[in-house]
Structures are given as C-alpha cells and as structure tokens.
Design an enzyme around this catalytic site. Structure first.
Site, short mmCIF file in Angstrom:
data_model
loop_
_atom_site.label_atom_id
_atom_site.label_comp_id
_atom_site.label_asym_id
_atom_site.label_seq_id
_atom_site.Cartn_x
_atom_site.Cartn_y
_atom_site.Cartn_z
CE LYS A 1 -2.33 10.89 3.11
NZ LYS A 1 -3.03 10.00 2.16
CE LYS B 1 -13.81 5.81 1.21
NZ LYS B 1 -12.90 5.87 2.37
CB THR C 1 -10.02 4.86 -0.81
OG1 THR C 1 -9.41 5.21 0.44
CG2 THR C 1 -9.38 3.59 -1.32
CE LYS D 1 -6.42 13.93 0.35
NZ LYS D 1 -6.46 12.77 -0.50
NE ARG D 2 -3.31 10.26 10.08
CZ ARG D 2 -2.92 9.34 10.95
NH1 ARG D 2 -3.64 8.26 11.15
NH2 ARG D 2 -1.81 9.49 11.65
CG HIS E 1 -1.97 -0.99 1.25
ND1 HIS E 1 -3.24 -0.78 0.76
CD2 HIS E 1 -1.94 -2.27 1.68
CE1 HIS E 1 -3.95 -1.88 0.91
NE2 HIS E 1 -3.19 -2.80 1.48
C1 26W Z 1 4.49 0.84 9.59
C2 26W Z 1 3.71 2.07 9.60
C3 26W Z 1 2.69 2.12 8.54
C4 26W Z 1 1.37 2.28 8.88
C5 26W Z 1 0.41 2.31 7.92
C6 26W Z 1 3.04 2.00 7.22
C7 26W Z 1 2.08 2.04 6.26
C8 26W Z 1 0.78 2.18 6.60
C9 26W Z 1 -0.31 2.15 5.55
C10 26W Z 1 0.11 1.29 4.41
C11 26W Z 1 -0.66 3.52 5.14
C12 26W Z 1 -1.89 3.53 4.29
O1 26W Z 1 -2.98 3.55 4.80
N1 26W Z 1 -1.69 3.56 2.98
C13 26W Z 1 -2.77 3.89 2.11
O2 26W Z 1 -3.42 2.72 1.66
C14 26W Z 1 -4.60 3.06 0.93
C15 26W Z 1 -5.33 1.78 0.60
O3 26W Z 1 -4.64 1.05 -0.34
C16 26W Z 1 -4.23 3.85 -0.31
O4 26W Z 1 -5.41 4.24 -0.95
C17 26W Z 1 -3.41 5.09 0.07
O5 26W Z 1 -2.95 5.75 -1.08
C18 26W Z 1 -2.23 4.69 0.93
O6 26W Z 1 -1.55 5.84 1.42
#
Ligand code: 26W
Length: 827
Positions: A565, A671, A667, A559-560, A368
């Site tokens: 971003k 929406k 995502t 969003k975050r 992701h």
């Molecule tokens: C290890 C720390 C950590 C925590 C969360 C690393 C990575 C994450 C996630 C992968 C972050 C995340 O939510 N990524 C998002 O995933 C969505 C679903 O696929 C995508 O639509 C977003 O672009 C992506 O930032």
C-alpha cells in the site's frame, strides 16, 4: 399506573418523540435498574440502544415470520470477519427516528451525539474484507433480500493500537466489557462440532458402504444474533455469530479425582476457538487454531442451514440450491464445501453425485487478493489430524475432478498439477482457493482490473477450464453509513439540493453536477468541509494536544499498514517537501496536514517499522521552526470504523497509492471520493473505475500501470538505477540514512532504505518521480479554491456507481438469482 409507563400509552406511534422518551425511561427501569441520577454514561447509552433495538426487533420478527411463511430464496453470506462498526447511529438512521430520538434525549437533558460516541465498536475484522461484508448486510436489508450472515463472535476483536515511543504496541480489545446490547443470545441454537480422531468404514442396514467419523474432541457452537435493518424499509437481515463453548462445564470425573486443572483444560481449549481474531491482513499464518476457527464457523453454519431448510421449511436436501445461495467471502470459509458434502453423504445418505451437484450449485466464491502470501494453504499433516474425514472428502473431490481434467487435456501433467487441490511441489498442502473454485458455480473478483488479473494470472488454468465461471463484481460501500451517518453536514446540503432519494438510489447524485456551477452552492460545499475540519482540529487539540491548521490541505492515508500500500512512498514525498523547504525551495507551497492511520500485523516487522518511520518524521518536522507549519504530520492511533467515520469527511486529498496490480479493489478510495475528496492514485483496483467515472480531470493519476509493472519486472527491475538518476530522491534517502529522523541513529531505518535501494519489491523508486510531480499538480490545483471545490462536487456527484446497493444488485442477479421480498409492518 407507574409514572414511567404513562407516556407510552399516551402515544400510538412507537417512533414518536414522546413514545421514545417513555420507552427510554422504562428501559432505564427494567434493564438498567438505576435511577437516572446515578446512571453512568454507559448506562445511558445502553438504555438508548435497547430502546432503539426494540423498534428494530418489531421489524426483525416480522421479517423472519414472512420469510418462513413464504419459503423465500435466501442468501447465506459466509465470512470470518464482519466489521460492522458502531450500531446505534446507523440503526436510528435506517429506522428513520433520528430527529425524534434527538428531541427525546434533549427533553431528558441528554445529548444524542455524546451517547452515540460512547458505543464501543465490535472490531470483528481486519480491514477491507470484513468491512465489505458489513456494507453488504446493510445493502441486502435495504434491497429487501432475505439473507443471513454467518461468522464468529470473537471475544477479543482487532487489537487496540497504541503508539509508545513512536512504535505500535498492541493491547487486547475488550469490546464485550460493558455487554453488547445489539445481540440476542440464543442458547437453544447450538450445534456440536467435531475435531480430530479417526474415520472408519462400515456397512449400513442395506449393505451400502459408509464412513463414520469418530472424533477426538467435541466443541459446542452457540448462536448470537444481531439483526440488521435496511434503510427506510422494514426488512431485516440476520447476522448470526458463533461462539465456542466446552460441551460440558468441566469433566467431573477428573474433578473428583482431584485433577482440578485437568478438569478445566478441555473447557479452556474449546473456548479458545473464538477467543481472538487473527490480526493478519493479506498474510497466511498457517496456525492450527485458525484452521479450527474456520472449520468451527463453517460446521455450525452448515448444520444450521440444513436444519432450517430440512426441519423448518421441509425442503428436500437435493433441492437445497433452489432455496438458497451461499457466498464465500474469500477462502476463509471454504471448508463449507467439504462440510456440506460430509453432511449430505455421511449423515443424510445422499449419493455422491447428487450431493456434489447440490453443493456446487449452492456455493459461489469471492476472491479478495492476488498477493501470493495471502493465498491460504494448509499443511497436509495438520489438516488430516484435525479433519480426518474432510481430507478424505477433499481427496475424493480431487480424484474425480482431475480425472475429468485429464480427459480434456491428456498428458498435460503441468495443468493437472496446477489445478490439483493438493500442492505436492514440496511439502504437501491443501490449496483452499482451488477447493473454492472447484466447489463453486461462480467465482468473482472485486474490481475489473482484479478480475482480469485473476483470469490471466492467479486463476489462469481455472479460467481456461471453465471460461464462464469467473465474473467481476466491483465492490461498493453503503452511503448510509459512509455519507449520511459520517457526514451529516454534507448530507443535509445534498438533500436540500436534490431531495433525499439519493440515499437509496445513489446514481441520483448525478443531479448534483449542475450545482457545481452555482457559486453559492460551491460556497456551502466548501463550508461544510471546513466546518468538519474545524471540529476535528478542535478535538485533536483537546484530546491529543495536536495543533493543526484547518485551512491547510488535509492529505489523508488511512488503511492497513502494508508495504504494497506504500505508506512509505507518501513519507518519501513528505520528506521531499521538507527538504525543499529547508533548502529555501518552494517556500510558497500551500500548507498541508498529512494524516495517517492504520494497524500493522503484530508479526510484520516492516509494517511496524513504517509506523515508527511516520511517527519519527512527524516528530522532527512538526517541531522544526523553519517549517513554519507548512507541513504537519499526524499518525492517528487505533484506526477503526469509528475513526474512519470522522476522517473520510474531512479529507481534501485521498491517498490511494498502492503498486498497480496489488490492491484487489480498495473501498476506502470510494468512501473518500463520495465525501468529496479528490484522489491521488495509481491505476490499481477500483481506482481505475473511480477515475473513469469521475473523469480524468478530477483524478490525480501517477505511476506505472499494472502492465508496465509486469513489463519492468520481466526486463529486470533495478531500483538502484532509479535512485542514481534522481538527485532529489538521493537527498531524501541520504537524509533518512543520516539519522536525521532517528536522533542520529543510522541503523534504525536501514532495513527500510536498504530494501528500497537494493530490492524494492513494491517499486516505490520507480514511481517516486511521477508521484512527486503529480503532487505538485495537486498543490497547484488546491491553490485555486473555487476550481477545487468544483472538482470536489463533481467527484461526489459521479460516485453513485460505488454504492454497495449496486454491487449487491449484481450479486443478486448474476450469482444468487434472488428477488426482493416485501415486509409489511403494523397491519
Ligand atoms: C489468510 C490471511 C488473510 C486474511 C485476510 C488473507 C486475506 C485476507 C483478506 C482477503 C484481506 C483483505 O481484506 N483484502 C481486501 O479486500 C477488500 C474487499 O474486497 C479489497 O477492497 C482490498 O483491496 C483487499 O486488500
């Protein structure tokens, strides 16, 4: 017969208004134990939740029976986060009982939407990845695919965000305070999870060499089950969340010795494991407790899987991959791979090779993110201390794998180093992405662009070694929650026009396109949005004392908060407009309301400063009489699923402005667009595909492409050149530097302006001019209301591709090889 039972027997159909009314009263009696007149709002909500749950459970139980009886192929979806949001409305919608419940509540003198509002959402995720997992459960159930989601029941989910003096302040989230009516406590489903200690070799009775793990600590994992029902089907999938508990209440020996504190210490330590969700999104913290969480989740889940297949379904473990498919939602659950190997080899005495075959054919991995700071790697000493057996297994996987690589690429030490599961460049680390790649039969990215970047950059060596392993499955979101539940007005309008089939087959939204030429329909479409804007404007006045003009364009970025971003690029545009108005330029611009929402990771200084920046410009601009309400800036605190449901339907413009190549998919972009917002966006993540589907004319594109970003970086990017070349930009930055938005304090936003001028990692200055120009086109387009509405209808009509049903069908076909199973109810 007691009065409360009368209605129930009178009605044959448990979903009828009268039956629901009777069931509600009975629940008040049996579970809440209060007369209606003394019930709190939470009591009433809970009584309704239990009433609905009972209808859900009938279908859930039938689903489980059927799956066990038929020994169907099952999907196990592993995720550290499931951001499921509030459950009541979605469950009623999927059960098809919304009108009856509304009627029943009315007859009891209760307002359904007030009850729905009372629900506290489980904040068991950070953002995109967690919410995606939740949309996928809805689609799995709707597509009638037998599935189980495995995750963690964090006692405290995502922190509550408050804004104090313009800054984000974090408060602990207490979502379980009033209890969770949707979960079933399953104390009988308990596994023991080991940590620490050491391993030792021994010979078994047949003289084979084996390894045994002598742990330093054991923790109990207890299951909590949340059934998830599909839309207009009886199929349910299960979300099983694990909670950590100490193996014993406390140590009586310590207790008797008088060491009261020592006695509870172990208990506290064990129970810490599922205490709190790590609020980091896209950054790796390397914390010991986080590794404990990950292993705890995976160990409970794999033990549960093996138990269910071996004991309940009598499957031979060497055949496991023929009975199930396991999906890893990013690398967070990738310890499932060595854990499966450990259980197969050490406990079930299956030889390494067949065990490895089963494991690899079972797992698939979804990536992701390509942000380097998000790629998980664990310091080797920490890893070995906590998981001494797993590090041995990982070394063995690595040894066999790299031997194979060396045969294909003799002498290519660079390649071997890149593919190794152990990073030895500096201090040693275990690389979780490499582990997930080696242990999976398929790897997928989450948008076409993201997958291409994985193949060419992040996982290049892996792609060269296994050219068919990486595939793309573009993300999707569930139209049930994100259109039907969030936007009832639009839903009604669409259904009136094309019937209700589209909620199950979203491509049918195409039938709406012809209505874009129908003036009466356009008027209704416009009014649906306007009514929602009016309603929220009223709420904003009531709850926050914010004055917003529902006739203005609602320009939204939720969003975050993260530098990539680029919420601060949005801010630069706002200040540009402000500067123009103050200087008598563009005074006839269409009024705009800028809405922001999102949380910053508590340790992420720049993200928190961006929040302070937004709230500071809001304060100055909103109270400037010269602006005459042409611009309003709002930061909605504590953005979460519930707020998302309010916000997506009201947006006119959706801001998707990340630096190209950074956002894996996005995502929220989907929406917004399926609720009829137009997008201003870069060619990043799924924006590329959204633009392709809705058409260039209906998408405001600006900025560099991912390729141009790479090229500019390679040439050497100097933001100061862009700064020097653009007078308006200079004015904007000078205004910030002057302390105009910080009560004259010239140091507050200096870290921000200095970063932009002298480093600008996410290249805001390079995209600034193109963004501002594109925003001018947006402004002009909004001026022509009828044209805008047309574009809005066409956009929504062409978003069918981004239903999570489509994504899940692709997973089912290209990775899992699973088929739908019919669940029959009442017969
Ligand atoms: C290890 C720390 C950590 C925590 C969360 C690393 C990575 C994450 C996630 C992968 C972050 C995340 O939510 N990524 C998002 O995933 C969505 C679903 O696929 C995508 O639509 C977003 O672009 C992506 O930032």
């Amino acid at each position: 017969m007691p009065d409360i039972l009368k209605g129930q027997t009178a009605s044959q159909n448990p979903s009828s208004t009268q039956a629901i009314k009777a069931a509600f009263k009975k629940t008040m009696h049996d579970f809440i134990g209060k007369p209606m007149m003394t019930a709190t709002p939470e009591d009433l909500y809970k009584a309704l939740a239990y009433t609905v749950r009972s209808l859900l459970l009938e279908r859930y139980i039938r689903s489980v029976e059927t799956y066990l009886r038929k020994d169907v192929r099952t999907v196990a979806y592993f995720s550290a986060e499931f951001l499921i949001g509030p459950q009541l409305a979605g469950n009623m919608l999927n059960l098809g009982i919304m009108p009856q419940v509304e009627q029943a509540m009315e007859e009891l003198g209760l307002d359904l939407s007030t009850l729905i509002d009372i629900e506290v959402e489980p904040g068991l995720g950070n953002g995109g990845l967690g919410r995606l997992a939740a949309c996928y459960l809805d689609s799995l159930a709707t597509l009638r695919i037998p599935a189980i989601g495995y995750g963690l029941r964090y006692e405290h989910g995502m922190f509550e965000q408050r804004i104090e003096n313009g800054w984000q302040v974090e408060y602990s989230d207490n979502w379980l305070h009033f209890g969770n009516p949707w979960e079933l406590y399953r104390p009988e489903v308990t596994y023991s999870v080991k940590f620490g200690g050491f391993t030792e070799g021994y010979r078994d009775s047949r003289g084979s060499y084996r390894v045994r793990w002598k742990p330093g600590m054991k923790v109990k994992g207890i299951a909590y089950d949340i059934p998830v029902i599909g839309y207009q089907v009886s199929n349910c999938v299960l979300l099983r969340l694990w909670q950590a508990e100490a193996t014993e209440g406390f140590d009586f020996q310590d207790f008797n010795r008088g060491d009261f504190y020592g006695a509870v210490e172990q208990k506290v330590m064990a129970e810490n494991i599922t205490k709190v969700l790590y609020p980091n999104d896209n950054t790796m913290a390397g914390k010991r407790l986080r590794l404990q969480q990950q292993y705890f989740m995976v160990s409970c889940s794999i033990q549960d899987l093996l138990h269910n297949h071996l004991v309940k379904m009598k499957v031979k473990l060497t055949e496991l991959h023929n009975h199930m498919a396991a999906q890893l939602n990013d690398t967070h659950p990738s310890l499932a791979i060595p854990e499966m190997m450990r259980l197969l080899v050490d406990h079930h005495h299956i030889p390494w090779e067949p065990a490895w075959d089963v494991t690899r054919q079972t797992f698939a991995y979804t990536n992701h993110t390509i942000l380097p700071e998000a790629l998980e790697k664990w310091p080797l000493p920490m890893f070995s201390e906590l998981l001494p057996r797993h590090i041995e297994i990982i070394y063995e996987i690595n040894r066999r794998f790299l031997d194979e690589v060396r045969i294909h690429y003799p002498m290519d030490t660079e390649r071997v180093a890149a593919l190794s599961l152990i990073d030895e460049s500096d201090q040693k680390y275990v690389r979780m992405a490499n582990l997930a790649c080696v242990g999976s039969h398929k790897i997928n990215g989450v948008s076409r662009l993201h997958t291409r970047l994985l193949e060419n950059i992040v996982l290049r060596k892996c792609h060269e070694y296994w050219p068919d392993k990486i595939i793309n499955i573009t993300n999707g979101v569930t139209p049930r929650r994100w259109i039907a539940v969030s936007n009832p007005r639009l839903t009604e309008l669409v259904t009136e026009a094309i019937g209700d089939g589209w909620l199950k087959d979203m491509e049918r939204l195409h039938e709406l396109e012809s209505f874009a030429d129908d003036a009466a329909f356009r008027e209704k479409w416009h009014r649906a949005k306007k009514e929602h804007k009016n309603k929220i404007a009223n709420l904003a006045r009531k709850n926050f004392n914010w004055i917003v003009d529902p006739d203005s364009m609602f320009d939204v970025q939720v969003k975050r908060i993260h530098e990539y971003k680029r919420q601060h690029l949005n801010c630069l545009h706002i200040i540009t407009l402000y500067w123009r108005l103050k200087n008598g330029i563009d005074t006839d611009m269409a009024p705009r309301t800028f809405i922001f929402g999102g949380k910053a990771a508590p340790g992420y200084f720049m993200a928190k400063l961006i929040i302070k920046f937004i709230t500071s410009i809001a304060k100055v601009i909103n109270s400037d009489p010269e602006i005459k309400n042409k611009i309003k800036v709002i930061f909605r605190p504590n953005y979460n699923v519930k707020i998302g449901q309010l916000v997506y339907p009201l947006a006119d413009l959706s801001e998707q402005i990340s630096l190209a190549g950074m956002e894996a998919s996005g995502t929220g972009n989907m929406k917004f667009a399926m609720n009829g917002a137009l997008t201003i966006g870069t060619l990043d993540g799924a924006n590329v595909e959204i633009r392709e589907k809705v058409g260039e004319d209906n998408f405001f594109n600006f900025g560099m492409t991912a390729q141009q970003v790479l090229d500019l970086k390679n040439r050497g990017y100097n933001p100061y050149d862009f700064y020097n070349r653009n007078d308006e930009l200079k004015n904007v930055i000078a205004l910030i530097e002057s302390g105009h938005f910080s009560h004259g304090d010239t140091s507050l936003f200096k870290p921000l302006t200095d970063e932009l001028k002298f480093n600008d990692q996410y290249m805001l200055l390079a995209d600034y001019e193109s963004y501002v120009k594109c925003q001018e086109q947006v402004g002009q387009a909004y001026g022509n209301r009828d044209e805008w509405t047309k574009k809005s209808i066409i956009t929504a009509a062409r978003m069918g591709h981004f239903s999570s049903d489509r994504s899940i069908s692709e997973y089912a076909k290209d990775i899992w090889q699973v088929e739908p199973v019919d669940i029959k109810i009442g017969g």
